[in-house]
Enzyme design. Structure first.
Site, PDB file in Angstrom:
ATOM      1  N   SER A 233     -22.336 -14.369  46.468  1.00 11.15           N
ATOM      2  CA  SER A 233     -22.848 -15.659  46.029  1.00 11.15           C
ATOM      3  C   SER A 233     -21.689 -16.650  45.899  1.00 11.15           C
ATOM      4  CB  SER A 233     -23.630 -15.498  44.731  1.00 11.15           C
ATOM      5  OG  SER A 233     -24.315 -16.672  44.386  1.00 11.15           O
ATOM      6  N   ASP A 471     -33.422 -13.989  50.495  1.00 12.46           N
ATOM      7  CA  ASP A 471     -32.615 -14.665  49.486  1.00 12.46           C
ATOM      8  C   ASP A 471     -33.171 -16.063  49.237  1.00 12.46           C
ATOM      9  OD1 ASP A 471     -30.655 -15.771  47.893  1.00 12.46           O
ATOM     10  OD2 ASP A 471     -28.992 -15.169  49.168  1.00 12.46           O
ATOM     11  N   HIS A 509     -31.311 -12.081  46.625  1.00 12.33           N
ATOM     12  CA  HIS A 509     -29.935 -12.514  46.391  1.00 12.33           C
ATOM     13  C   HIS A 509     -29.085 -11.453  45.698  1.00 12.33           C
ATOM     14  CE1 HIS A 509     -26.896 -15.647  46.199  1.00 12.33           C
ATOM     15  NE2 HIS A 509     -26.748 -15.466  44.899  1.00 12.33           N
TER      16      HIS A 509
END
Length: 581
Positions: A233, A471, A509
């Site tokens: 991320s 995601d 994610h």
């Protein structure tokens, strides 16, 4: 942005606040990573406590990149006994359930003083194992950071049943990126200070890397042989930024679900939140409706109906949300079995690119829309699918509220604090047109979208990017587009010499929804140190309790391939699938 960083007098003032002795160790800006590799290694158990109070001078921190820095100080250095693995019953992410076993090690805590004395220091933790393998791993952060990354946890996508880097003999380290989030304070508040913002953008990770190399030199009497960076991320963006801005600093980088096109993500995320206002917000039962419609259209296209959409890119063309539109008139409220006009438009906004009226850094003019699949992922509590990332528990509020989605809290806050730099402004009034100069400025400093990786390639660096195709925190098509831009810039053949892009179907994610675990650090190290390019990698989904039984597995396919069932065999076994285009 005019970074009005106070010069020599401020550095001296900062140094005066950090009383202690200084050392001259291997200089991270000029000494090759392999320097001193043949020197006898010191026993870190003997040198550990002597590190406390030491000072690393500013000239050793970021000098090669011409980054202004105050001195770094080691606040404490304490010997830690080995500890066994611990498993929690619940956690916000799969990796958070596991506290990996640690060997005996020296725990080093410290801070790098700012140049602007109004800016916060950069905090860091460095873990020095008793049995060092000569390598190090810098852990990336997450969100807007503001929390010290200890370097003790599992790496992104790591298997539960394999040792963490520290237990393998790696020095590990992390940072808070130069600010600490305070209770009741917006996570973006730090960005009102120029130096704190620059540290978050990219400078702190370079500075901490240099400090870590100096500490390793002092503790072991030699510099590391190889340096790795691993992040997910925001941490994935940081890894790509290291390859782009500081190509000489790391031998290998693993970047998972990177928020690399950061400026585009913030405006697109805010756009997506605004789309759910005024009747566009979608209730949980309707999220399930959309999720099941996507599965009906696409699940079996890979040869087996198993709840995983393997060909996520192909599914974008097969699924049409307008088919779920309610057969009502006059804007009547939608039932749980259909979507209103406003709700259909909200989903279409999510799936559409966000276009800027001018060019951002590295020639980009838009942020790609999100894909389909995984809409109702909730495997690990509030961290999956639409309900967490896009919708939250209630429609977006102004100012953002605690029960709003992560995308709205993050995107709206970024528009207020990073771009408008006005915490009180209505984020709906912050447009690229009104703040064009600032948007371009931040894009140039923050977006990790530079396709020219020739310097990183020339120094022998290797890079692995992994995108999760379900995601909703960021669009996986941003990372895919970036790698394609590198191929266009450097050529597909040359890019293949140092860069791999993999995709994980059905995975959200944080790693929920489908097989998502793989030992990418070992794959990266083998490529860097043995010249053995990744091949035959598998994703597994393990039960989050000992003995961590593998429940499902899939081959990890290099984009644009995806795993297709071969028509026979166990549907939970990777051997029953083959990567296909």
């Amino acid at each position: 942005m005019a970074h009005r960083l106070i010069a020599t007098t401020a550095v001296a003032a900062a140094a005066a606040t950090l009383a202690g002795c200084s050392w001259m160790s291997s200089k991270p800006d000029s000494t090759p990573a392999t320097a001193g590799a043949t020197a006898p290694m010191r026993n870190v158990a003997d040198t550990c406590r002597s590190l406390a109070g030491q000072i690393i001078e500013p000239g050793q921190i970021g000098a090669s990149a011409k980054l202004a820095s105050g001195p770094a100080r080691i606040d404490s250095a304490s010997w830690q006994s080995a500890a066994p693995i611990a498993v929690a019953e619940r956690g916000p992410t799969p990796a958070a359930l596991i506290t990996p076993a640690t060997p005996a090690y020296c725990k080093v805590l410290g801070q790098i003083a700012p140049v602007d004395l109004k800016a916060p220091p950069i905090q860091f933790q460095i873990n020095l194992p008793a049995q060092w393998n000569g390598r190090s791993v810098q852990y990336g952060g997450g969100g807007f950071n503001g929390t010290l990354i200890t370097g003790l946890g599992l790496l992104p996508a790591a298997r539960f049943d394999q040792p963490a880097p520290l237990a393998r003999g790696y020095v590990t380290y992390g940072t808070d990126s130069g600010h600490q989030t305070k209770p009741g304070e917006a996570p973006q508040a730090f960005a009102l200070n120029d130096e704190a913002a620059l540290n978050f953008f990219h400078a702190s990770y370079k500075k901490v890397r240099d400090v870590a190399v100096a500490v390793m030199g002092q503790a072991y009497g030699r510099a590391p042989d190889k340096l790795y960076f691993v992040g997910s991320s925001e941490g994935g963006r940081e890894g790509l930024m290291m390859a782009q801005r500081y190509p000489a600093d790391f031998d290998g980088i693993f970047s998972r679900v990177p928020v690399l096109h950061w400026t585009g993500l913030q405006f697109a995320g805010a756009r997506n939140g605004i789309a759910t206002m005024d009747g566009g917000w979608i209730r949980p039962a309707q999220v399930k409706l959309v999720h099941e419609a996507v599965l009906a259209a696409c699940d079996a296209a890979d040869g087996v109906a198993d709840g995983i959409v393997s060909d996520a890119a192909g599914c974008r063309g097969r699924f049409d949300v307008s088919r779920l539109r309610c057969q009502t008139s006059g804007g009547a409220p939608a039932s749980d079995n259909c979507l209103s006009d406003a709700q259909v438009k909200a989903v279409q906004a999510l799936h559409s690119p966000y276009r800027f009226p001018f060019t951002l850094a590295n020639g980009l003019t838009d942020y790609p829309g999100w894909g389909v699949s995984g809409e109702n992922t909730t495997s690990y509590g509030p961290t999956g699918g639409w309900l967490s990332w896009w919708l939250g528990k209630a429609p977006p509020a102004v100012p953002p509220a605690a029960d709003n989605s992560i995308a709205w809290v993050y995107g709206a806050g970024a528009l207020q604090y990073v771009y408008a730099r006005d915490p009180k402004i209505d984020p709906r009034q912050v447009t690229p047109e009104k703040y064009a100069a600032r948007v371009r400025e931040v894009s140039a400093l923050m977006d990790a979208t530079n396709p020219d990786l020739s310097a990183f390639h020339a120094r022998g660096g290797k890079l692995i990017v992994l995108e999760n195709m379900a995601d909703y925190a960021q669009s996986p098509y941003a990372g895919i587009g970036y790698v394609e831009s590198v191929q266009a810039r450097m050529g597909a053949g040359k890019t293949a010499e140092f860069l791999r892009l993999y995709t994980a179907p059905g995975v959200d994610h944080v790693g929920s929804g489908a097989p998502s675990q793989v030992d990418m650090l070992q794959a990266l190290a083998d490529w860097v140190e043995k010249g053995r390019a990744p091949a035959g990698l598998q994703l597994v989904e393990q039960a989050p309790k000992a003995p961590f039984t593998v429940q499902r597995a899939r081959p990890l396919c290099e984009w644009p391939a995806w795993p297709r069932y071969q028509g026979s065999g166990d549907v939970n076994a990777a051997a029953s699938f083959a990567c296909t285009r």
